[in-house]
Design an enzyme around this catalytic site. Sequence first.
Site, mmCIF file in Angstrom:
data_model
loop_
_atom_site.group_PDB
_atom_site.id
_atom_site.type_symbol
_atom_site.label_atom_id
_atom_site.label_comp_id
_atom_site.label_asym_id
_atom_site.label_seq_id
_atom_site.Cartn_x
_atom_site.Cartn_y
_atom_site.Cartn_z
ATOM 1 N N TYR A 26 3.067 -5.834 -2.944
ATOM 2 C CA TYR A 26 2.518 -4.694 -3.674
ATOM 3 C C TYR A 26 1.580 -5.192 -4.775
ATOM 4 O O TYR A 26 0.467 -4.685 -4.933
ATOM 5 C CB TYR A 26 3.670 -3.860 -4.252
ATOM 6 C CG TYR A 26 3.239 -2.741 -5.157
ATOM 7 C CD1 TYR A 26 2.595 -1.618 -4.643
ATOM 8 C CD2 TYR A 26 3.487 -2.797 -6.516
ATOM 9 C CE1 TYR A 26 2.197 -0.581 -5.480
ATOM 10 C CE2 TYR A 26 3.095 -1.762 -7.360
ATOM 11 C CZ TYR A 26 2.450 -0.660 -6.839
ATOM 12 O OH TYR A 26 2.054 0.360 -7.667
ATOM 13 N N GLU A 48 5.640 7.637 -9.281
ATOM 14 C CA GLU A 48 5.907 7.162 -10.644
ATOM 15 C C GLU A 48 6.973 8.031 -11.310
ATOM 16 O O GLU A 48 7.831 7.523 -12.034
ATOM 17 C CB GLU A 48 4.628 7.136 -11.487
ATOM 18 C CG GLU A 48 3.619 6.080 -11.075
ATOM 19 C CD GLU A 48 4.065 4.641 -11.312
ATOM 20 O OE1 GLU A 48 5.055 4.397 -12.042
ATOM 21 O OE2 GLU A 48 3.421 3.744 -10.750
ATOM 22 N N TRP A 56 11.010 -0.276 -9.508
ATOM 23 C CA TRP A 56 9.920 0.030 -8.590
ATOM 24 C C TRP A 56 10.260 -0.441 -7.182
ATOM 25 O O TRP A 56 9.839 0.158 -6.200
ATOM 26 C CB TRP A 56 8.609 -0.571 -9.097
ATOM 27 C CG TRP A 56 7.461 -0.164 -8.244
ATOM 28 C CD1 TRP A 56 6.706 -0.964 -7.443
ATOM 29 C CD2 TRP A 56 6.923 1.162 -8.072
ATOM 30 N NE1 TRP A 56 5.749 -0.230 -6.787
ATOM 31 C CE2 TRP A 56 5.868 1.081 -7.161
ATOM 32 C CE3 TRP A 56 7.255 2.406 -8.607
ATOM 33 C CZ2 TRP A 56 5.127 2.191 -6.768
ATOM 34 C CZ3 TRP A 56 6.522 3.513 -8.211
ATOM 35 C CH2 TRP A 56 5.474 3.398 -7.301
#
Length: 193
Positions: A26, A48, A56
Amino acid sequence: MGPQTGDDGLDRCPWAGVLPSPMRDYHDTEWGDRVHGETAYLERLTLEAFQSGLSWSTILAKREAFREVFRGFDAEQVAAFGPDDEERLMNDARIVRNRRKISAAVVNARATVALRDDGGLERLVLGFAPADPPTADDTDHLATTTEESKALSRELKRRGFAFVGPTTMHALMEAIGVFDPHLVGCFRRGSAA
Protein backbone atom coordinates in the site's frame (compact mmCIF):
# COMPACT_ATOMS: atom_id res chain seq x y z
CA MET A 1 11.88 7.52 13.81
CA GLY A 2 13.14 8.16 10.30
CA PRO A 3 12.83 6.05 7.18
CA GLN A 4 13.65 2.37 7.57
CA THR A 5 15.62 0.31 5.04
CA GLY A 6 13.70 -2.68 3.73
CA ASP A 7 15.03 -6.07 2.71
CA ASP A 8 15.15 -4.69 -0.84
CA GLY A 9 17.46 -1.83 0.14
CA LEU A 10 14.81 0.88 -0.22
CA ASP A 11 14.15 3.43 2.52
CA ARG A 12 10.46 3.76 3.48
CA CYS A 13 8.26 5.48 6.01
CA PRO A 14 8.61 3.25 9.10
CA TRP A 15 4.95 2.18 9.28
CA ALA A 16 5.38 0.38 5.95
CA GLY A 17 7.71 -2.17 7.51
CA VAL A 18 10.94 -3.62 6.22
CA LEU A 19 9.55 -6.91 4.87
CA PRO A 20 6.96 -7.49 2.13
CA SER A 21 3.41 -7.09 3.44
CA PRO A 22 0.08 -5.58 2.41
CA MET A 23 1.03 -2.42 4.33
CA ARG A 24 4.31 -2.12 2.43
CA ASP A 25 2.54 -2.71 -0.88
CA TYR A 26 0.00 0.00 0.00
CA HIS A 27 2.81 2.41 0.91
CA ASP A 28 4.77 1.63 -2.25
CA THR A 29 1.94 1.74 -4.76
CA GLU A 30 -0.87 3.91 -3.46
CA TRP A 31 -0.43 5.95 -0.28
CA GLY A 32 0.15 9.59 -1.14
CA ASP A 33 -0.81 9.21 -4.80
CA ARG A 34 -3.43 11.65 -6.09
CA VAL A 35 -6.79 10.04 -6.80
CA HIS A 36 -9.43 11.40 -9.14
CA GLY A 37 -13.19 11.26 -9.32
CA GLU A 38 -16.11 11.13 -6.97
CA THR A 39 -16.01 7.36 -6.49
CA ALA A 40 -12.32 7.35 -5.50
CA TYR A 41 -12.87 10.19 -3.05
CA LEU A 42 -15.96 8.61 -1.50
CA GLU A 43 -14.17 5.28 -1.13
CA ARG A 44 -11.20 6.84 0.66
CA LEU A 45 -13.42 9.03 2.84
CA THR A 46 -15.48 5.98 3.83
CA LEU A 47 -12.48 3.76 4.53
CA GLU A 48 -10.75 6.45 6.59
CA ALA A 49 -13.92 6.79 8.69
CA PHE A 50 -14.09 3.03 9.21
CA GLN A 51 -10.40 3.00 10.15
CA SER A 52 -10.95 5.43 13.01
CA GLY A 53 -9.82 3.62 16.16
CA LEU A 54 -8.51 0.62 14.22
CA SER A 55 -5.35 -0.26 12.35
CA TRP A 56 -5.13 0.50 8.65
CA SER A 57 -4.04 -3.10 8.04
CA THR A 58 -7.49 -4.21 9.26
CA ILE A 59 -9.17 -1.98 6.67
CA LEU A 60 -6.83 -3.09 3.89
CA ALA A 61 -7.64 -6.74 4.63
CA LYS A 62 -11.36 -5.96 4.31
CA ARG A 63 -11.13 -3.50 1.43
CA GLU A 64 -12.52 -5.76 -1.29
CA ALA A 65 -15.50 -6.66 0.90
CA PHE A 66 -16.11 -2.95 1.57
CA ARG A 67 -16.05 -2.32 -2.17
CA GLU A 68 -18.56 -5.09 -2.74
CA VAL A 69 -21.06 -4.21 0.00
CA PHE A 70 -20.89 -0.47 -0.74
CA ARG A 71 -21.53 -1.08 -4.47
CA GLY A 72 -18.11 0.06 -5.63
CA PHE A 73 -18.67 3.30 -3.67
CA ASP A 74 -21.11 4.56 -6.26
CA ALA A 75 -22.56 7.55 -4.39
CA GLU A 76 -26.08 7.24 -5.82
CA GLN A 77 -26.37 3.55 -5.00
CA VAL A 78 -25.11 3.97 -1.43
CA ALA A 79 -27.26 7.09 -0.95
CA ALA A 80 -30.29 4.92 -1.71
CA PHE A 81 -29.52 2.49 1.15
CA GLY A 82 -32.23 2.25 3.77
CA PRO A 83 -32.53 0.63 7.20
CA ASP A 84 -32.66 -2.90 5.74
CA ASP A 85 -29.39 -2.30 3.89
CA GLU A 86 -27.74 -0.96 7.03
CA GLU A 87 -28.92 -4.01 8.97
CA ARG A 88 -27.57 -6.29 6.22
CA LEU A 89 -24.19 -4.58 6.57
CA MET A 90 -24.28 -4.95 10.36
CA ASN A 91 -24.57 -8.70 9.83
CA ASP A 92 -21.71 -8.95 7.32
CA ALA A 93 -18.62 -10.22 9.16
CA ARG A 94 -16.40 -9.37 6.19
CA ILE A 95 -16.46 -5.66 7.05
CA VAL A 96 -16.14 -3.60 10.23
CA ARG A 97 -19.56 -3.84 11.83
CA ASN A 98 -20.05 -0.51 13.53
CA ARG A 99 -23.55 0.92 13.26
CA ARG A 100 -22.42 4.56 13.53
CA LYS A 101 -19.81 4.12 10.80
CA ILE A 102 -22.20 2.27 8.51
CA SER A 103 -24.82 5.00 8.96
CA ALA A 104 -22.15 7.65 8.35
CA ALA A 105 -21.21 5.97 5.05
CA VAL A 106 -24.81 6.29 3.85
CA VAL A 107 -25.11 9.88 5.11
CA ASN A 108 -21.83 10.76 3.39
CA ALA A 109 -22.96 9.24 0.10
CA ARG A 110 -26.08 11.40 0.25
CA ALA A 111 -24.00 14.48 1.06
CA THR A 112 -21.66 13.62 -1.83
CA VAL A 113 -24.57 13.52 -4.28
CA ALA A 114 -25.77 16.88 -2.91
CA LEU A 115 -22.31 18.39 -3.54
CA ARG A 116 -22.47 17.74 -7.28
CA ASP A 117 -24.23 21.03 -7.97
CA ASP A 118 -21.42 22.86 -6.16
CA GLY A 119 -18.38 21.33 -7.87
CA GLY A 120 -18.32 17.94 -6.17
CA LEU A 121 -16.44 16.18 -3.41
CA GLU A 122 -13.06 16.15 -5.15
CA ARG A 123 -13.11 19.89 -5.74
CA LEU A 124 -14.16 20.60 -2.18
CA VAL A 125 -11.40 18.45 -0.63
CA LEU A 126 -8.69 19.84 -2.93
CA GLY A 127 -9.77 23.34 -1.97
CA PHE A 128 -8.19 22.68 1.44
CA ALA A 129 -4.75 21.70 0.15
CA PRO A 130 -2.10 23.35 2.31
CA ALA A 131 -0.30 26.32 0.78
CA ASP A 132 2.82 25.19 2.64
CA PRO A 133 2.75 21.36 2.58
CA PRO A 134 4.27 19.64 5.60
CA THR A 135 7.73 18.14 5.37
CA ALA A 136 9.24 15.83 7.97
CA ASP A 137 12.25 13.54 8.13
CA ASP A 138 11.16 11.85 11.35
CA THR A 139 7.83 10.55 12.65
CA ASP A 140 8.29 12.65 15.80
CA HIS A 141 7.71 15.72 13.63
CA LEU A 142 4.51 14.52 11.97
CA ALA A 143 1.20 16.20 12.76
CA THR A 144 -2.06 14.31 13.10
CA THR A 145 -4.11 17.41 12.34
CA THR A 146 -3.47 20.69 10.58
CA GLU A 147 -5.37 23.94 10.21
CA GLU A 148 -6.39 22.68 6.76
CA SER A 149 -7.71 19.34 8.06
CA LYS A 150 -9.64 21.19 10.78
CA ALA A 151 -11.15 23.54 8.21
CA LEU A 152 -12.01 20.66 5.87
CA SER A 153 -13.67 18.81 8.74
CA ARG A 154 -15.78 21.86 9.61
CA GLU A 155 -16.83 22.39 6.00
CA LEU A 156 -17.77 18.76 5.43
CA LYS A 157 -19.82 18.74 8.65
CA ARG A 158 -21.52 21.95 7.54
CA ARG A 159 -22.46 20.17 4.33
CA GLY A 160 -23.99 17.21 6.15
CA PHE A 161 -21.09 14.75 6.32
CA ALA A 162 -20.48 12.57 9.39
CA PHE A 163 -17.41 10.88 10.91
CA VAL A 164 -15.12 13.46 9.31
CA GLY A 165 -13.10 14.73 12.26
CA PRO A 166 -9.85 16.67 11.76
CA THR A 167 -7.58 13.66 12.39
CA THR A 168 -9.54 11.51 9.94
CA MET A 169 -9.45 14.31 7.36
CA HIS A 170 -5.69 14.71 7.82
CA ALA A 171 -5.28 10.97 7.18
CA LEU A 172 -7.50 11.31 4.10
CA MET A 173 -5.43 14.22 2.76
CA GLU A 174 -2.25 12.16 3.21
CA ALA A 175 -3.70 9.02 1.64
CA ILE A 176 -5.08 10.69 -1.50
CA GLY A 177 -2.07 12.88 -2.21
CA VAL A 178 -3.49 16.29 -1.34
CA PHE A 179 0.13 16.78 -0.25
CA ASP A 180 3.16 14.47 -0.27
CA PRO A 181 3.00 12.63 3.08
CA HIS A 182 6.21 10.62 2.73
CA LEU A 183 9.13 11.33 5.01
CA VAL A 184 12.20 13.03 3.59
CA GLY A 185 14.48 10.10 2.77
CA CYS A 186 11.64 7.74 1.84
CA PHE A 187 12.09 6.48 -1.71
CA ARG A 188 8.53 7.58 -2.50
CA ARG A 189 9.06 11.20 -1.41
CA GLY A 190 8.46 13.40 -4.43
CA SER A 191 7.45 10.51 -6.66
CA ALA A 192 3.79 10.04 -5.80
CA ALA A 193 1.62 10.23 -8.88
